[in-house]
Design a protein around this motif. Structure first.
Motif, mmCIF file in Angstrom:
data_model
loop_
_atom_site.group_PDB
_atom_site.id
_atom_site.type_symbol
_atom_site.label_atom_id
_atom_site.label_comp_id
_atom_site.label_asym_id
_atom_site.label_seq_id
_atom_site.Cartn_x
_atom_site.Cartn_y
_atom_site.Cartn_z
ATOM 1 N N LEU A 74 0.833 -1.204 0.000
ATOM 2 C CA LEU A 74 0.000 0.000 0.000
ATOM 3 C C LEU A 74 0.870 1.257 0.000
ATOM 4 O O LEU A 74 0.611 2.204 -0.748
ATOM 5 N N LEU A 75 1.918 1.269 0.822
ATOM 6 C CA LEU A 75 2.819 2.424 0.863
ATOM 7 C C LEU A 75 3.530 2.616 -0.483
ATOM 8 O O LEU A 75 3.697 3.748 -0.943
ATOM 9 N N TRP A 76 3.961 1.521 -1.091
ATOM 10 C CA TRP A 76 4.612 1.607 -2.408
ATOM 11 C C TRP A 76 3.651 2.250 -3.415
ATOM 12 O O TRP A 76 4.028 3.121 -4.189
ATOM 13 N N GLY A 77 2.408 1.807 -3.385
ATOM 14 C CA GLY A 77 1.418 2.366 -4.285
ATOM 15 C C GLY A 77 1.228 3.860 -4.090
ATOM 16 O O GLY A 77 1.090 4.616 -5.052
ATOM 17 N N VAL A 78 1.247 4.311 -2.842
ATOM 18 C CA VAL A 78 1.105 5.734 -2.544
ATOM 19 C C VAL A 78 2.301 6.515 -3.082
ATOM 20 O O VAL A 78 2.151 7.521 -3.778
ATOM 21 N N VAL A 79 3.499 6.042 -2.765
ATOM 22 C CA VAL A 79 4.717 6.785 -3.107
ATOM 23 C C VAL A 79 5.040 6.702 -4.597
ATOM 24 O O VAL A 79 5.385 7.709 -5.223
ATOM 25 N N VAL A 80 4.941 5.520 -5.184
ATOM 26 C CA VAL A 80 5.414 5.311 -6.556
ATOM 27 C C VAL A 80 4.309 5.475 -7.597
ATOM 28 O O VAL A 80 4.549 6.035 -8.670
#
Length: 111
Positions: A74-80
């Motif tokens: 989920l964090l990867w999706g937000v940042v990238v």
């Protein structure tokens, strides 16, 4: 022990999620075999990092890592990728982290 373990989980998540993203980019986004190869290398390094967890039980470490993977994805999706999680994503991620804490860090009787 929890500090080292937490750092290893974070590094493992970066390697696995980043590796999967590189493979995705190489194949689905036609960025080429270099992306795929780097992704495969990163995925292999994920396995190496996971092996350094202080807990000796593979099943426990991998089960707990599943929760870390969910949050990290989920964090990867937000940042990238510019993904915006909704409240259910956030609640689910918090539930997963609670599960990670129970699996890895709950006090246990010596075997």
């Amino acid at each position: 022990m929890t500090g080292r373990s937490t750092l290893l989980f974070a590094l493992a998540a970066l390697l696995e999620i980043g590796g999967a993203w590189l493979v995705w980019q190489g194949i689905r986004e036609s960025r080429g075999w270099l992306f795929v190869g780097l992704g495969v290398l990163s995925l292999g390094l994920y396995g190496v990092v996971a092996a350094f967890q202080p807990d000796a039980h593979f099943g426990r470490v991998l089960a707990a890592y599943g929760g870390v993977f969910i949050v990290g994805s989920l964090l990867w999706g937000v940042v990238v990728d510019g993904f915006r999680p909704d409240r259910y994503d956030v609640i689910g991620a918090l539930v997963c982290l609670a599960g990670v804490a129970l699996i890895m860090y709950a006090p246990r009787a010596a075997a």
